[in-house]
Design an enzyme around this catalytic site. Structure first.
Site, PDB file in Angstrom:
ATOM      1  N   ASP A 113       0.420  -0.801  -4.818  1.00  0.00           N
ATOM      2  CA  ASP A 113      -1.420  -0.079  -5.302  1.00  0.00           C
ATOM      3  C   ASP A 113      -1.095   1.194  -6.421  1.00  0.00           C
ATOM      4  OD1 ASP A 113      -0.780   1.098  -3.300  1.00  0.00           O
ATOM      5  OD2 ASP A 113      -3.178   1.098  -2.691  1.00  0.00           O
ATOM      6  N   ASN A 114       0.126   1.731  -6.042  1.00  0.00           N
ATOM      7  CA  ASN A 114       0.459   3.235  -6.597  1.00  0.00           C
ATOM      8  C   ASN A 114       1.174   3.458  -5.903  1.00  0.00           C
ATOM      9  OD1 ASN A 114      -2.057   3.839  -3.862  1.00  0.00           O
ATOM     10  ND2 ASN A 114      -0.426   4.528  -3.751  1.00  0.00           N
TER      11      ASN A 114
ATOM     12  N   HIS B  69       1.668   2.786   4.245  1.00  0.00           N
ATOM     13  CA  HIS B  69       0.006   3.969   4.004  1.00  0.00           C
ATOM     14  C   HIS B  69       0.399   4.618   5.552  1.00  0.00           C
ATOM     15  CE1 HIS B  69      -3.821   5.197   4.447  1.00  0.00           C
ATOM     16  NE2 HIS B  69      -3.912   5.029   3.169  1.00  0.00           N
TER      17      HIS B  69
ATOM     18  N   ARG C 192      -7.180  -1.601  -6.273  1.00  0.00           N
ATOM     19  CA  ARG C 192      -7.512  -3.515  -5.793  1.00  0.00           C
ATOM     20  C   ARG C 192      -8.940  -3.582  -7.072  1.00  0.00           C
ATOM     21  NH1 ARG C 192      -5.098  -3.677  -0.168  1.00  0.00           N
ATOM     22  NH2 ARG C 192      -3.723  -1.558  -0.608  1.00  0.00           N
TER      23      ARG C 192
ATOM     24  N   HIS D 269     -10.403  -3.001   1.633  1.00  0.00           N
ATOM     25  CA  HIS D 269     -11.027  -1.210   0.721  1.00  0.00           C
ATOM     26  C   HIS D 269     -11.576  -2.169  -0.192  1.00  0.00           C
ATOM     27  CE1 HIS D 269      -9.606   3.128   1.279  1.00  0.00           C
ATOM     28  NE2 HIS D 269     -11.006   3.135   1.468  1.00  0.00           N
TER      29      HIS D 269
ATOM     30  N   LYS E  30      -5.544  -5.338   3.944  1.00  0.00           N
ATOM     31  CA  LYS E  30      -6.978  -4.585   3.600  1.00  0.00           C
ATOM     32  C   LYS E  30      -7.288  -4.623   2.338  1.00  0.00           C
ATOM     33  CE  LYS E  30      -6.322  -0.052   2.723  1.00  0.00           C
ATOM     34  NZ  LYS E  30      -6.142   1.538   2.030  1.00  0.00           N
TER      35      LYS E  30
ATOM     36  N   ASP F 261       0.953  -0.937   0.015  1.00  0.00           N
ATOM     37  CA  ASP F 261       0.122  -0.230  -0.283  1.00  0.00           C
ATOM     38  C   ASP F 261       1.444   1.183   0.033  1.00  0.00           C
ATOM     39  OD1 ASP F 261      -2.173   1.463   0.449  1.00  0.00           O
ATOM     40  OD2 ASP F 261      -2.605   0.687   1.794  1.00  0.00           O
ATOM     41  N   ASP F 262       1.005   1.744  -0.845  1.00  0.00           N
ATOM     42  CA  ASP F 262       1.696   3.227  -1.341  1.00  0.00           C
ATOM     43  C   ASP F 262       2.797   2.989  -1.185  1.00  0.00           C
ATOM     44  OD1 ASP F 262      -0.901   4.605  -1.027  1.00  0.00           O
ATOM     45  OD2 ASP F 262      -0.733   5.499   1.043  1.00  0.00           O
TER      46      ASP F 262
ATOM     47  N   LYS G 290       1.181   9.470  -6.025  1.00  0.00           N
ATOM     48  CA  LYS G 290       0.142   8.762  -6.303  1.00  0.00           C
ATOM     49  C   LYS G 290      -1.144   9.643  -6.315  1.00  0.00           C
ATOM     50  CE  LYS G 290      -3.179   7.132  -2.394  1.00  0.00           C
ATOM     51  NZ  LYS G 290      -2.943   6.981  -0.703  1.00  0.00           N
TER      52      LYS G 290
END
Length: 583
Positions: A352-353, A246, A99, A156, A154, A57-58, A395
């Site tokens: 994810d980004n 994150h 996602r 989301h 996670k 994540d991130d 992001k």
């Protein structure tokens, strides 16, 4: 999704599973993917692979060792050395959209998730805040083919709007709010997790024992699901979306201590160091240009000593979270080996980004000790620029810094020895994961599911790369998020921020997007603009109403000192980027 639809999904899945377990089911080629009859037949006759998809994540493009980082990641290094590294793989620029794409094989708006799952716009097909009825998940496709399915981490993608894991094909699930690292961490929504559809206290023994750290706890759950699959005598598909890294970024104190002081060289020097490592390993072309930093970035050499110490600590926390995630992956690999499952398990690792510049150049820290359960670490723009080396932006954006992800594939029994340790250089996207896994599993992607027509997969399989075959793509790759947009067609990429003109780049000679060729090639720009417009019109891409969803990348140091021109800044401050407080 309501309760009735959840039951319908489960009933349909069970019925299909009983039919398919009687024999293997061939996967028809998609419009984009030539069939691999010999390889597919062999895969069906042999033991089908287990699959674990790991999503970070991130995390920026260059934050792990195989992609140029100074952060030690020996376990990911080993997976890359014996597997494949993809150099031009893409996500969808933001948490929920990525996602949704990963899980469904559709672009975000097609899957109903054009924004975060908190954004629901009635009447607009691309902002449903849930996985749309026109989509199916990898779990729903692989489960009828005999796979055990589970996820821990996670989610989301619309649990609050009717699409929790249990409703979309997962046999077992344990999901939590993003940014959760410790069992007694305060914060709204962080007092519980959801296990198979029921809530359990975050600090209860069934979630994890003692003072656990999230990366370790999530791997424990994943290994538990491996054991359950073995008892059931099934191959497994497991989804492991880590909390790391994150905001609020947290890590164990002893891990943070290992990195304190290691970032005092500053973001500019460390960025140049990463860039040189990327060129040396061939990840980036030797003649590539490192783009200038944005004018919002601070000049490290002009910062007071106290500010340097503060920024060093922020990045030490982030590095510790990456390092501890790598350690958890090492535990996962060791446990797979102990169970005799590692060689036939395909592990895919991605983000994810791009790195996250939310909170601006100052970042945030919150309460001491920084990185502890009461702190509130946002790394900010300066460190995000390092994390996305060698690319621009972050992001939210469709420039490479927002959408480029590492992708490591490990599968000792399935990746040909002659290509292990090499790089796959053809462009790919998260929408390619579904067709790849369906092919390898011998599973059938449905035209209808639960009484709904299902959209065809938007991607193409990259399974051929495991045999060293070149990958082809008959249609471009597309992006849209918050009005930022792009299209990649072969070597050409057309990209624009909300309200700004299109820019055109030749990615074969300028992967870092430093030379805009739109004026020199208006015919190509016009053709690709039409490609994007045609795609958007048929893919539920609703107009984005706001240029800024929550702020811009600028800020003030927590002590009250203003950034900008002079002591800290590189020049006049401009609005340069969104910093939506979200995902």
């Amino acid at each position: 999704m309501n309760i009735v639809k959840s039951v319908l999904r489960a009933t349909a899945t069970t019925a299909t599973a009983l039919a398919l377990l009687a024999g293997p089911c061939a996967l028809p080629a998609t419009a984009q993917t030539p069939a691999r009859p010999a390889a597919l037949a062999a895969a069906q006759q042999a033991k089908r692979p287990n699959v674990i998809v790991i999503l970070v994540d991130d995390m920026g493009f260059s934050d792990i060792g195989p992609y140029g980082s100074e952060i030690p990641t020996p376990n990911l290094d080993a997976l890359a050395a014996n597997g494949l590294r993809f150099t031009q793989f893409y996500n969808s620029a933001r948490c929920s959209p990525s996602r949704a794409s990963l899980l469904t094989g559709l672009y975000p708006h097609e899957a109903g998730m054009g924004g975060l799952d908190s954004i629901v716009r009635p009447g607009l097909g691309g902002f449903q805040g849930r996985l749309a009825d026109r989509a199916v998940t990898i779990a729903e496709v692989l489960k009828p083919a005999g796979y055990f399915t589970g996820m821990a981490g996670k989610w989301h993608v619309g649990a609050q709007h009717g699409t929790p894991p249990k409703a979309v094909g997962f046999d077992r699930s344990m999901f939590q709010k993003g940014g959760t690292y410790f069992p007694d961490q305060p914060g709204k929504g962080r007092t519980f997790v959801t296990i198979d559809g029921r809530q359990a206290r975050l600090d209860s023994p069934e979630v994890g024992k003692g003072e656990w750290y999230a990366s370790d706890m999530l791997v424990d759950w994943t290994v538990r699901f491996v054991d359950e699959a073995k008892v059931a005598g099934k191959p497994f598909f497991l989804y492991l979306p880590f909390t790391a890294v994150h905001f609020p970024v947290m890590a164990p104190a002893d891990e943070i201590a290992k990195f304190k002081g290691k970032y005092m060289a500053g973001w500019d020097q460390l960025r140049r160091d990463r860039f040189e490592r990327q060129k040396k390993t061939g990840l980036i072309a030797a003649d590539a240009t490192l783009p200038d930093v944005l004018p919002e970035a601070y000049d490290w050499d002009k910062l007071p000593a106290a500010d340097k110490e503060r920024f060093d600590t922020i990045m030490a926390v982030y590095a510790a979270a990456i390092s501890r995630m790598d350690k958890a992956i090492g535990t996962l690999v060791a446990d797979l080996k102990a169970r005799g499952e590692f060689d036939n398990t395909l592990i895919l690792f991605m983000s994810d980004n791009g790195g996250n510049a939310e909170s601006g150049p100052d970042g945030r820290t919150g309460a001491a000790p920084w990185g502890g359960k009461y702190s509130n670490i946002f790394v900010g723009l300066n460190w995000a620029t390092l994390q996305n080396t060698p690319f621009r932006y972050f992001k939210h954006y469709a420039e490479e810094g927002g959408i480029a992800t590492p992708l490591i594939a490990s599968w000792p029994a399935g990746i040909d020895a002659k290509v292990r340790g090499t790089m796959v250089r053809e462009p790919g996207h998260l929408v390619d994961v579904m067709p790849t896994l369906a092919e390898l599993a011998g599973a059938k992607y449905p035209a209808r599911f639960d009484g709904h027509d299902i959209r065809p997969m938007s991607g193409r399989s990259f399974a051929g790369a495991f045999d060293g075959k070149p990958l082809t793509r008959s249609v471009p790759i597309f992006w849209e998020h918050e009005g930022n947009k792009a299209v990649r067609d072969g070597k050409w990429k057309l990209v624009a921020q909300f309200g700004a003109p299109w820019q055109l780049y030749d990615m074969s000679t300028d992967r870092t997007e430093t030379r805009d060729l739109a004026a020199a090639h208006p015919d190509i720009a016009a053709r690709m603009t039409q490609q994007w417009n045609d795609w958007a019109a048929k893919s539920f891409v609703d107009p984005w109403p706001n240029k800024v969803d929550g702020g811009v990348i600028k800020g003030r140091l927590e002590g009250g000192k203003a950034p900008g021109k002079g002591k800290h800044g590189k020049g006049k401050r401009k609005r340069a980027a969104q910093a939506a407080a979200g995902a």
